[in-house]
Design an enzyme around this catalytic site. Structure first.
Site: not given
Ligand code: GLN
Length: 453
Positions: A63, A138, A162
């Site tokens: 990532k 994400s 994410s």
């Molecule tokens: N979708 C979640 C958020 O927007 C999780 C993000 C993540 O795990 N980095 O915060």
């Protein structure tokens, strides 16, 4: 598949050089934006050496918030668009030591805030099961890359879902280990008491292998300290389903598929109990209050003076307004708001207390149950753009995934089945959450469920 690749290279049926070339070729011709940068320097310099080691140069994506010396680590933000990593993250170093080829950076929502990759400064990635649909986020680029064979496995980070949510929407396996199981040194922090590095793979065996390589103590991340490895096999196959997941947010087709899966598990000797965890009705609020408060402080270092985007005259406000995207700014405002002196008692403190309460309830439940099971997401992948103007709808994507981050427990998403919408066939996932530090037990259980499909 990573384990199959190793086996085939070792028995001489697969030429690693050709495989790496073909993989790079795939990335270059793909139109789904799974990668944002390729590590050309690392690939050409280290390829020969890596092939000789145990992972035989297996192409793995990381990532874009993970550091690899000398390579751009932008967190998909204008703020760090040209930032080159001065050192290598521990999780990446451990993979390099075993012979991985970390071929490039996967697309993500800016600073890992989001559930769709639409908040990436560069472009959204595209779901392989519907090109006009989000892949989740994400770590959406990582999920797409694994699903489409642009790498054998990928690393993601999971602060609230994410890894698991994009895995579910792209039909791969997403594993978030226990908080602190894998070092976060060299990984850009979003919300430090939630963040965890994990994997996106095609099989549970691949997730196990990567965990084995990356887990363990690291002097540079003291949250890794208390971890000793436990290897136990599930004997009881006793699992719990929280009644609170059956809200109106849950798509009836996802619910039907989930209930079918539960029947299948019962048929295979699982004992399934429906239980109440009333706090689950509040996890959205708890998560967004606490994670925003923490990210506000973590992103403070991006001030236009030390590194990253710099507005002429070192203007702090101008730098940040120009270099951060909308979602980041929204969360910075929310985070600052909840820790203001007059709001601290109303929002931040009760959320902390509720988080502790939820953590305690989970520990109690894992004395009786091997796992708590839910769908991974309430619905399949939505169309690109469908939720970008409605934050609350977007935040519902995390309804079932945030509890594991609030409690610091391990959780995994496995493909559950597909939902037909007109011409499209869209995947959804099933999530298993396990007891803290019993990652291996959870993975063993996941393997049993994987075999059923
Ligand atoms: N979708 C979640 C958020 O927007 C999780 C993000 C993540 O795990 N980095 O915060």
């Amino acid at each position: 598949m990573l384990t199959a690749y190793i086996k085939n290279v070792e028995n001489g049926t697969l030429n690693p050089q050709n495989f790496i070339d073909e993989t790079l070729q795939k990335i270059q011709t793909a139109k789904d934006n799974a990668f944002v940068h390729l590590h050309h320097q690392h690939i050409s310099r280290d390829r020969e050496e890596q092939i000789k080691k145990p992972l035989h140069g297996a192409p793995i994506g990381i990532k874009d918030n993970m550091m690899l010396t000398g390579e751009i680590t932008s967190c998909c933000s204008k703020m760090l668009e040209t930032y080159k990593a001065p050192y290598t993250a521990t999780c990446c170093q451990k993979l390099l030591d075993k012979g991985a080829l970390l071929i490039g950076k996967n697309n993500m929502d800016e600073f890992a805030m989001g559930s769709s990759t639409e908040h990436s400064y560069f472009w959204p990635s595209k779901n392989p099961h519907g090109i006009d649909r989000i892949p989740g986020g994400s770590s959406g680029g990582s999920a797409v890359a694994v699903a489409t064979g642009q790498c054998l496995a990928a690393l993601g980070t999971d602060t609230g879902g994410s890894i698991r949510q994009p895995a579910a929407l792209c039909w791969v396996i997403g594993f978030k280990p226990t908080y602190g199981k894998i070092s976060r040194y060299g990984v850009q922090s979003l919300s430090s008491s939630f963040d965890q590095v994990g994997t996106l793979t095609k099989t549970v065996a691949d997730a196990k292998l990567l965990l084995e390589i990356m887990a363990g103590e690291d002097e540079n991340d003291l949250t890794t300290k208390e971890h000793e490895t436990t290897v136990t096999t599930s004997k009881t196959k006793k699992v719990a389903i929280p009644n609170q997941i059956f809200t109106e947010a849950l798509d009836p087709k996802v619910e039907a598929l989930f209930r079918q899966k539960l029947d299948q598990l019962t048929g295979k000797g699982f004992q399934i109990d429906f239980i109440d965890i009333p706090l689950l009705l509040h996890v959205g609020a708890l998560y967004y209050i606490l994670m925003s408060a923490e990210l506000t402080s973590n992103l403070g270092r991006l001030d236009g003076m030390r590194f990253g985007f710099q507005k002429e005259g070192y203007d702090y406000a101008q730098t940040r307004s120009e270099a951060f995207g909308k979602e980041v700014k929204k969360r910075l405002m929310l985070g600052n708001y909840v820790v203001l002196h007059e709001n601290y008692k109303t929002y931040y403190k009760p959320a902390l207390q509720a988080r502790q309460e939820l953590t305690n309830q989970f520990s109690q439940l894992f004395k009786t149950y091997d796992a708590i099971i839910t769908p991974t997401t309430p619905a399949p992948a939505s169309k690109i753009g469908a939720k970008t103007t409605d934050s609350l709808k977007m935040y519902l994507e995390d309804l079932y995934t945030t509890p594991a981050n609030l409690a610091g427990i391990p959780a995994i998403s496995l493909p559950m089945g597909t939902i037909t919408q007109g011409e499209e066939v869209l995947p959804v996932g099933i999530q298993l959450m396990g007891a803290k530090r019993e990652d291996e037990k959870l993975l063993n259980l996941a393997e049993m469920i994987e075999e059923l499909s």
